[in-house]
Enzyme design. Structure first.
Site, short mmCIF file in Angstrom:
data_model
loop_
_atom_site.label_atom_id
_atom_site.label_comp_id
_atom_site.label_asym_id
_atom_site.label_seq_id
_atom_site.Cartn_x
_atom_site.Cartn_y
_atom_site.Cartn_z
N SER A 144 0.85 -1.18 0.00
CA SER A 144 0.00 0.00 0.00
C SER A 144 0.89 1.23 0.00
CB SER A 144 -0.89 0.00 1.22
OG SER A 144 -0.15 0.35 2.38
N LYS A 145 0.28 2.36 -0.33
CA LYS A 145 1.08 3.58 -0.47
C LYS A 145 1.82 3.94 0.82
CE LYS A 145 -2.79 6.77 0.23
NZ LYS A 145 -4.12 6.29 -0.14
N ARG A 146 1.26 3.54 1.92
CA ARG A 146 1.91 3.87 3.19
C ARG A 146 3.24 3.15 3.40
NH1 ARG A 146 -2.11 5.32 8.03
NH2 ARG A 146 -3.04 7.09 6.95
N ASP A 147 3.32 1.94 2.86
CA ASP A 147 4.56 1.17 3.03
C ASP A 147 5.75 1.92 2.46
OD1 ASP A 147 3.25 -1.06 4.15
OD2 ASP A 147 2.57 -1.61 2.15
N GLY A 148 5.51 2.57 1.33
CA GLY A 148 6.59 3.27 0.66
C GLY A 148 7.29 4.26 1.55
#
Length: 393
Positions: A144-148
């Site tokens: 998910s975008k948060r992992d980045g």
RNA sequence: GGCCCGUUCGUCUAGGGGUCUAGGACAUCUCCCUUUCACGGAGGAAACACGGGUUCGAUUCCCGUACGGGCUACCA
């Protein structure tokens, strides 16, 4: 198919009989409600107990019993179609041949097959392919975008700010990834050519791609491998191209004039050649090679503490003198002078080489020493050496 | 919970009944190169989830279990 729906858990062939909808209400009641402006949605009436089989290009035949498919909303109460209806209409109108999407769509695919069937569009149905998902590098779940931002790598191609939440996510482009490297890296997450070649241009990818070589299981994303791909593409750049892109950055960072030697093609190309194989991103060229553009002010303390002795001052002064008198300042002559001066002073090269590097670059490790000295030129080297000596003495 | 999809080195994967002593890449370790650090070169460690079948023979086929992922919205 018309339902006066609120939140409706498990709306399917079984439960719809117990709900208030056009199936359980009389025609008149329905008409009255519509006339009265009661909001409603239109759902897909899924038959019960029917085997729905379709071919997925990656997974082969997939069969699902229709009793397990719920009555998807096709038109929302605001009159807008849901994805389920919209993508089908779009695809047929656009004469789409292949619907390639993520595995998260697999469970609703049978409903989509049904919609094509009910609309009499089965013959124009695209072929479906459900791609494996990208998983988090650590822990569980899909990427998910948060992992980045949590793990320090981009998830989106470009920087992106959520218009609703205002949340920012960094992109590959802004992080300095080449588009070609990004595409290549992405292509290899789930797909493989069946050979040992790993570097593919877009043209080669188009030529070699096939659904048979798409892996079925989700792929855990590896940020290290992503960087490696970029490194490979950086290596393929010519020093000239890199130099041209580096020029404005160096110019503004060090506030250099248009005719400054440090932004000449000759200087930049040589600097880039020295740096090129040591970095993964173009931005590192200047981060790791700052000393190539500016004399250091601070010198590696550890190296100094370990190697510097005041008795060495004589040697360095002599070295400066010998270098100054050099008619041709090339790596061969520089190397000869250093070794020669050391020999006559009775000093082993091992004692002074790293010191020399620190004096001239400030750092204990870096690009090829002799090559760097040649790049600087006689005057710059002498200046840097004098400056450093003054500081350590 | 229910349903769907999946499961080969730490990671991405090759391989689809015997040629598997399971191949490559990233990461990791060792050595060489380099009077630095990288790069590069050579080598090492490292995997067929488990249990049943089918078969002369299963990493490869079937079933089950475990585990993982997904879906289960008037979002896509």
């Amino acid at each position: 198919m018309i339902a006066a729906g609120n939140v409706a858990p498990q709306y399917n062939h079984e439960t719809r009989k117990t709900m208030s909808n056009s199936l359980t209400l009389s025609a008149k009641e329905v008409d009255d409600k519509i006339a009265a402006g009661v909001p409603y949605v239109i759902r897909l009436m899924v038959p019960s107990g029917e085997e729905i089989t379709f071919t997925d290009l990656i997974r082969g035949e997939v069969t699902v019993n229709s009793s397990l498919v719920d009555d998807k909303v096709l038109l929302k109460s605001d009159g807008m179609p849901t994805y389920h209806l919209a993508h089908i209409v779009d695809d047929v109108l656009m004469e789409i041949t292949h619907a390639i999407r993520g595995e998260e769509w697999l469970p609703s695919a049978p409903a989509h097959i049904l919609i094509y069937r009910f609309l009499g569009w089965e013959s124009s149905m695209p072929q479906y392919a459900h791609l494996p998902l990208l998983l988090k590098p650590d822990g569980n779940g899909k990427l998910s975008k948060r992992d980045g931002d949590r793990l320090g790598f981009p998830v989106f191609p470009l920087d992106w700010q959520d218009p609703v939440t205002g949340e920012k996510s960094s992109g590959y482009r802004e992080r300095g990834y080449y588009p070609e490297a990004f595409v290549n890296m992405l292509a290899f997450l789930g797909w493989n050519p069946g050979t040992e070649q790993e570097l593919f241009t877009m043209e080669e990818l188009i030529q070699h791609f096939s659904f048979e070589h798409v892996h079925k299981a989700g792929a855990r994303f590896d940020p290290e491998k992503a960087k490696w791909f970029n490194e490979q593409y950086l290596r393929m750049q010519t020093p000239e191209a890199l130099a041209n892109r580096l020029r404005p950055v160096v110019k503004s960072k060090y506030n250099l004039g248009d005719d400054d030697i440090k932004i000449s093609s000759d200087y930049l190309v040589k600097a880039v050649t020295l740096l090129k194989d040591r970095v993964q991103f173009e931005s590192e060229l200047i981060e790791k090679g700052s000393y190539l553009f500016q004399a250091p002010d601070v010198y590696d303390e550890q190296v100094l503490a370990k190697k510097w002795k005041p008795e060495l001052a004589g040697f360095f002064n002599e070295l400066i003198e010998n270098l100054s008198s050099l008619a041709e300042f090339s790596s061969i002559t520089i190397d000869t002078v250093i070794k020669g001066t050391a020999a006559t002073s009775g000093i082993k090269p091992g004692e002074i080489m790293q010191l020399l590097r620190v004096f001239v670059s400030g750092q204990g490790a870096g690009v090829d020493l002799i090559g760097m000295l040649e790049l600087f030129g006689k005057n710059e080297v002498v200046d840097r050496l004098n400056k450093a000596l003054k500081k350590v003495n």
